[in-house]
Scaffold this motif. Structure first.
Motif, PDB file in Angstrom:
ATOM      1  N   ASN A 165       1.763   8.246   1.746  1.00  0.00           N
ATOM      2  CA  ASN A 165       2.393   7.342   0.798  1.00  0.00           C
ATOM      3  C   ASN A 165       3.862   7.707   0.665  1.00  0.00           C
ATOM      4  O   ASN A 165       4.227   8.883   0.666  1.00  0.00           O
ATOM      5  CB  ASN A 165       1.724   7.482  -0.569  1.00  0.00           C
ATOM      6  CG  ASN A 165       0.413   6.735  -0.610  1.00  0.00           C
ATOM      7  OD1 ASN A 165       0.099   5.968   0.301  1.00  0.00           O
ATOM      8  ND2 ASN A 165      -0.348   6.967  -1.663  1.00  0.00           N
ATOM      9  N   ALA A 166       4.684   6.686   0.511  1.00  0.00           N
ATOM     10  CA  ALA A 166       6.104   6.930   0.343  1.00  0.00           C
ATOM     11  C   ALA A 166       6.352   7.766  -0.910  1.00  0.00           C
ATOM     12  O   ALA A 166       7.184   8.672  -0.911  1.00  0.00           O
ATOM     13  CB  ALA A 166       6.847   5.607   0.260  1.00  0.00           C
ATOM     14  N   LYS A 190      12.419  -7.939  17.896  1.00  0.00           N
ATOM     15  CA  LYS A 190      13.144  -9.061  18.492  1.00  0.00           C
ATOM     16  C   LYS A 190      12.669 -10.337  17.807  1.00  0.00           C
ATOM     17  O   LYS A 190      11.629 -10.363  17.156  1.00  0.00           O
ATOM     18  CB  LYS A 190      12.848  -9.138  19.989  1.00  0.00           C
ATOM     19  CG  LYS A 190      13.439  -8.005  20.780  1.00  0.00           C
ATOM     20  CD  LYS A 190      13.356  -8.342  22.271  1.00  0.00           C
ATOM     21  CE  LYS A 190      13.521  -7.098  23.103  1.00  0.00           C
ATOM     22  NZ  LYS A 190      12.245  -6.312  23.146  1.00  0.00           N
ATOM     23  N   ILE A 191      13.448 -11.412  17.989  1.00  0.00           N
ATOM     24  CA  ILE A 191      13.059 -12.692  17.400  1.00  0.00           C
ATOM     25  C   ILE A 191      11.754 -13.175  18.021  1.00  0.00           C
ATOM     26  O   ILE A 191      11.570 -13.118  19.236  1.00  0.00           O
ATOM     27  CB  ILE A 191      14.193 -13.707  17.592  1.00  0.00           C
ATOM     28  CG1 ILE A 191      15.256 -13.427  16.526  1.00  0.00           C
ATOM     29  CG2 ILE A 191      13.699 -15.135  17.443  1.00  0.00           C
ATOM     30  CD1 ILE A 191      16.605 -13.876  16.872  1.00  0.00           C
ATOM     31  N   GLY A 192      10.837 -13.594  17.155  1.00  0.00           N
ATOM     32  CA  GLY A 192       9.534 -14.042  17.642  1.00  0.00           C
ATOM     33  C   GLY A 192       8.465 -12.988  17.482  1.00  0.00           C
ATOM     34  O   GLY A 192       7.293 -13.293  17.566  1.00  0.00           O
ATOM     35  N   GLU A 193       8.876 -11.742  17.228  1.00  0.00           N
ATOM     36  CA  GLU A 193       7.888 -10.680  17.022  1.00  0.00           C
ATOM     37  C   GLU A 193       7.577 -10.550  15.534  1.00  0.00           C
ATOM     38  O   GLU A 193       8.365 -10.949  14.690  1.00  0.00           O
ATOM     39  CB  GLU A 193       8.424  -9.348  17.547  1.00  0.00           C
ATOM     40  CG  GLU A 193       8.510  -9.302  19.053  1.00  0.00           C
ATOM     41  CD  GLU A 193       9.113  -7.986  19.552  1.00  0.00           C
ATOM     42  OE1 GLU A 193       8.736  -7.584  20.655  1.00  0.00           O
ATOM     43  OE2 GLU A 193       9.954  -7.396  18.856  1.00  0.00           O
ATOM     44  N   LYS A 194       6.418  -9.973  15.251  1.00  0.00           N
ATOM     45  CA  LYS A 194       6.031  -9.765  13.856  1.00  0.00           C
ATOM     46  C   LYS A 194       5.679  -8.301  13.670  1.00  0.00           C
ATOM     47  O   LYS A 194       5.120  -7.686  14.569  1.00  0.00           O
ATOM     48  CB  LYS A 194       4.786 -10.576  13.515  1.00  0.00           C
ATOM     49  CG  LYS A 194       4.972 -12.052  13.453  1.00  0.00           C
ATOM     50  CD  LYS A 194       3.628 -12.653  13.107  1.00  0.00           C
ATOM     51  CE  LYS A 194       3.631 -14.149  13.315  1.00  0.00           C
ATOM     52  NZ  LYS A 194       2.301 -14.716  13.124  1.00  0.00           N
ATOM     53  N   ALA A 195       5.958  -7.762  12.487  1.00  0.00           N
ATOM     54  CA  ALA A 195       5.515  -6.406  12.176  1.00  0.00           C
ATOM     55  C   ALA A 195       4.515  -6.450  11.032  1.00  0.00           C
ATOM     56  O   ALA A 195       4.793  -7.028   9.982  1.00  0.00           O
ATOM     57  CB  ALA A 195       6.713  -5.540  11.799  1.00  0.00           C
ATOM     58  N   HIS A 196       3.339  -5.882  11.255  1.00  0.00           N
ATOM     59  CA  HIS A 196       2.332  -5.790  10.212  1.00  0.00           C
ATOM     60  C   HIS A 196       2.188  -4.339   9.782  1.00  0.00           C
ATOM     61  O   HIS A 196       2.359  -3.427  10.599  1.00  0.00           O
ATOM     62  CB  HIS A 196       0.975  -6.287  10.713  1.00  0.00           C
ATOM     63  CG  HIS A 196       0.915  -7.772  10.880  1.00  0.00           C
ATOM     64  ND1 HIS A 196       0.593  -8.622   9.858  1.00  0.00           N
ATOM     65  CD2 HIS A 196       1.155  -8.556  11.958  1.00  0.00           C
ATOM     66  CE1 HIS A 196       0.626  -9.873  10.288  1.00  0.00           C
ATOM     67  NE2 HIS A 196       0.965  -9.867  11.559  1.00  0.00           N
ATOM     68  N   CYS A 197       1.837  -4.131   8.515  1.00  0.00           N
ATOM     69  CA  CYS A 197       1.568  -2.774   8.059  1.00  0.00           C
ATOM     70  C   CYS A 197       0.297  -2.277   8.753  1.00  0.00           C
ATOM     71  O   CYS A 197      -0.725  -2.946   8.712  1.00  0.00           O
ATOM     72  CB  CYS A 197       1.389  -2.756   6.549  1.00  0.00           C
ATOM     73  SG  CYS A 197       0.785  -1.186   5.925  1.00  0.00           S
ATOM     74  N   PRO A 198       0.344  -1.102   9.398  1.00  0.00           N
ATOM     75  CA  PRO A 198      -0.830  -0.625  10.120  1.00  0.00           C
ATOM     76  C   PRO A 198      -1.992  -0.273   9.205  1.00  0.00           C
ATOM     77  O   PRO A 198      -3.135  -0.207   9.652  1.00  0.00           O
ATOM     78  CB  PRO A 198      -0.315   0.622  10.843  1.00  0.00           C
ATOM     79  CG  PRO A 198       0.889   1.028  10.110  1.00  0.00           C
ATOM     80  CD  PRO A 198       1.487  -0.212   9.517  1.00  0.00           C
ATOM     81  N   ARG A 199      -1.722  -0.047   7.922  1.00  0.00           N
ATOM     82  CA  ARG A 199      -2.801   0.359   7.036  1.00  0.00           C
ATOM     83  C   ARG A 199      -3.429  -0.813   6.287  1.00  0.00           C
ATOM     84  O   ARG A 199      -4.646  -0.952   6.263  1.00  0.00           O
ATOM     85  CB  ARG A 199      -2.307   1.412   6.039  1.00  0.00           C
ATOM     86  CG  ARG A 199      -3.427   2.050   5.261  1.00  0.00           C
ATOM     87  CD  ARG A 199      -3.017   3.345   4.616  1.00  0.00           C
ATOM     88  NE  ARG A 199      -2.128   3.115   3.485  1.00  0.00           N
ATOM     89  CZ  ARG A 199      -1.733   4.075   2.676  1.00  0.00           C
ATOM     90  NH1 ARG A 199      -2.098   5.334   2.896  1.00  0.00           N
ATOM     91  NH2 ARG A 199      -0.935   3.827   1.678  1.00  0.00           N
ATOM     92  N   CYS A 229       0.820  -1.214   0.000  1.00  0.00           N
ATOM     93  CA  CYS A 229       0.000   0.000   0.000  1.00  0.00           C
ATOM     94  C   CYS A 229       0.854   1.265   0.000  1.00  0.00           C
ATOM     95  O   CYS A 229       0.323   2.363   0.017  1.00  0.00           O
ATOM     96  CB  CYS A 229      -0.996  -0.012   1.155  1.00  0.00           C
ATOM     97  SG  CYS A 229      -0.283   0.327   2.770  1.00  0.00           S
ATOM     98  N   ASP A 230       2.184   1.099  -0.015  1.00  0.00           N
ATOM     99  CA  ASP A 230       3.102   2.226  -0.138  1.00  0.00           C
ATOM    100  C   ASP A 230       3.029   3.208   1.033  1.00  0.00           C
ATOM    101  O   ASP A 230       3.338   4.393   0.879  1.00  0.00           O
ATOM    102  CB  ASP A 230       2.872   2.964  -1.470  1.00  0.00           C
ATOM    103  CG  ASP A 230       4.147   3.626  -1.962  1.00  0.00           C
ATOM    104  OD1 ASP A 230       5.218   3.090  -1.673  1.00  0.00           O
ATOM    105  OD2 ASP A 230       4.056   4.676  -2.625  1.00  0.00           O
ATOM    106  N   LEU A 231       2.638   2.730   2.198  1.00  0.00           N
ATOM    107  CA  LEU A 231       2.630   3.588   3.379  1.00  0.00           C
ATOM    108  C   LEU A 231       4.067   3.806   3.843  1.00  0.00           C
ATOM    109  O   LEU A 231       4.859   2.868   3.913  1.00  0.00           O
ATOM    110  CB  LEU A 231       1.823   2.906   4.494  1.00  0.00           C
ATOM    111  CG  LEU A 231       1.724   3.648   5.823  1.00  0.00           C
ATOM    112  CD1 LEU A 231       0.876   4.889   5.674  1.00  0.00           C
ATOM    113  CD2 LEU A 231       1.134   2.740   6.887  1.00  0.00           C
ATOM    114  N   LEU A 232       4.383   5.071   4.128  1.00  0.00           N
ATOM    115  CA  LEU A 232       5.720   5.391   4.628  1.00  0.00           C
ATOM    116  C   LEU A 232       5.784   5.033   6.106  1.00  0.00           C
ATOM    117  O   LEU A 232       4.936   5.439   6.896  1.00  0.00           O
ATOM    118  CB  LEU A 232       6.005   6.871   4.420  1.00  0.00           C
ATOM    119  CG  LEU A 232       7.453   7.311   4.535  1.00  0.00           C
ATOM    120  CD1 LEU A 232       8.314   6.640   3.479  1.00  0.00           C
ATOM    121  CD2 LEU A 232       7.558   8.811   4.411  1.00  0.00           C
TER     122      LEU A 232
END
Lengths: 209, 204
Positions: free
Chosen positions: B6-7, A22-31, A12-15
């Protein structure tokens, strides 16, 4: 160099400001909710070990007979490769090529590339082709259809059971093991870490020369 | 917390291959990290996707009309279409397998054709939609595509194993068309850029 502290979501091209995970964590795009990164424990070591295993398993699973069937006293066995050849002999060469690529060629290339890349990163050797290999591996990912082939085997078995009893060979067991290894391989490979290490290696190499 | 931007509107392009974020100001067209060409959005995304989608739509017709395989028993041929094979599986009591094949070779390809078509219409006419939900739809379409190859792999196994002179299984012309449909829709999904869905939304 235009290295920035930012990151962008590929879908979605969100900046974004990248999180230090840390290991075991996940990052998801908030949008849009895309899984952005998921650091894995010992990603390079595990990828290296799994690619060696996969590379070794590859040959028995392609060459050994997977299953056999007996009709009216005649026996037939099939391997991954003989299925491709049978299609070729029936003049279905476009289909034969597709099956060959998706079930034999691309998986082999993918495992070889991940072996090469993780090996170089593990021993901290720089190579000017690392970047190219990494890009090829990334683009091949979608075209590897081993698990789909497995489903094809299951459906074929059900259809064949109506005709005659089936026998399973070592090729099938090796093939199942290969699917497990490739699945582990893709889940353990941390793209982000690999690219960082490749860049790091290149910088060190430039400083040394 | 900064506003969601947007980036691209901040002058950044994300490399499609390695994920490196590059400032666009200096007009460099290749990624400094992996050397691939930089594109803010996939080039000609809509044109390419619609061309691929249109061809796969045309090929989808022969794929369903012609026999996908013929069971030859003692000289008498028995051609099967994709739908015929599923009916046969369900008739002989293999309901779960029949449903599996139904999903993989009929429901998935046809909903993919419709889904990609909708995505194209949505970006072309700049519909104001729930972009998150549509991105999830795109993700499902892209993920599910390869599973339609199931039928093709099954045929390659059957053709190889059942070949005894009197009893044979022969691949039919629909196999080629169907394989082409799967490959083309995979390319179509790959060429579609989900960021276009987000670009068109006025109030984000």
């Amino acid at each position: 160099m235009n290295s920035t502290n930012y990151d962008a979501c590929p879908e979605c091209d969100l900046l974004l400001k990248p999180a230090q995970l840390k290991i075991g964590e996940k990052a998801h795009c908030p949008r849009c909710g895309l899984l952005l990164s998921r650091p894995r424990k010992q990603s390079i070591e595990r990828t290296f070990a799994l690619s060696i295993t996969g590379f070794i398993l590859f040959f028995p699973s392609v060459l050994l007979p997977m299953m056999g069937i007996t009709v009216l006293g005649d026996a037939n066995t099939g391997t991954l490769l003989s299925g491709v050849i049978a299609l070729f002999n029936e003049n279905m060469w476009p289909v034969a090529i597709v099956v060959f690529l998706a079930s034999i060629m691309f998986p082999l290339v993918h495992i070889s590339l991940s072996l090469l890349i993780s090996g170089h990163l593990y021993f901290k050797r720089s190579n000017r082709y690392l970047v190219t290999w990494m890009r090829w591996m990334y683009h091949l990912d979608e075209w590897i259809m081993l698990e789909v082939y497995m489903l094809g085997i299951i459906v074929a078995c059900v259809k064949l059971m109506a005709i005659a009893p089936l026998k399973f060979g070592w090729g099938l067991y090796a093939f199942i093991a290969l699917i497990i290894i490739t699945t582990l391989l893709t889940s353990n490979l941390d793209n982000r870490l690999f690219w960082q290490r490749i860049e790091q290696l290149r910088k060190e190499n430039n400083n040394a020369s | 917390m900064q506003a969601k931007t947007n980036a691209l509107s901040q002058g950044f392009i994300r490399c499609d291959d390695c994920g490196f974020l590059v400032k666009t100001g200096n007009h460099s067209l290749s990624c400094p990290r992996c050397n691939s060409h930089l594109h803010a959005r996939h080039p000609h995304s809509l044109q390419r996707t619609s061309a691929l989608l249109f061809s796969s739509f045309l090929l989808y017709i022969p794929a369903n009309i012609f026999p996908i395989m013929t069971v030859n028993q003692f000289g008498a041929g028995d051609p099967h279409t994709i739908a015929g094979g599923i009916v046969e599986l369900i008739d002989s009591g293999m309901i779960p397998i029949g449903l599996l094949v139904l999903v993989a070779s009929i429901l998935v390809p046809s909903s993919k054709l419709i889904g990609i078509g909708l995505l194209l219409l949505c970006t072309h006419f700049r519909w104001q939609i729930n972009a998150r939900r549509w991105t999830v739809m795109y993700r499902i379409i892209a993920f599910v595509g390869r599973w339609s190859m199931l039928d093709i792999f099954m045929i390659s196994i059957l053709v190889d194993l059942v070949n005894f002179g009197e009893v044979q299984i022969i691949a039919g012309p629909a196999a080629t068309a169907f394989a082409a449909v799967v490959i083309l829709t995979m390319f179509a999904a790959e060429n579609f850029d989900p960021r276009l869905l987000w670009d068109n939304q006025k109030n984000l």
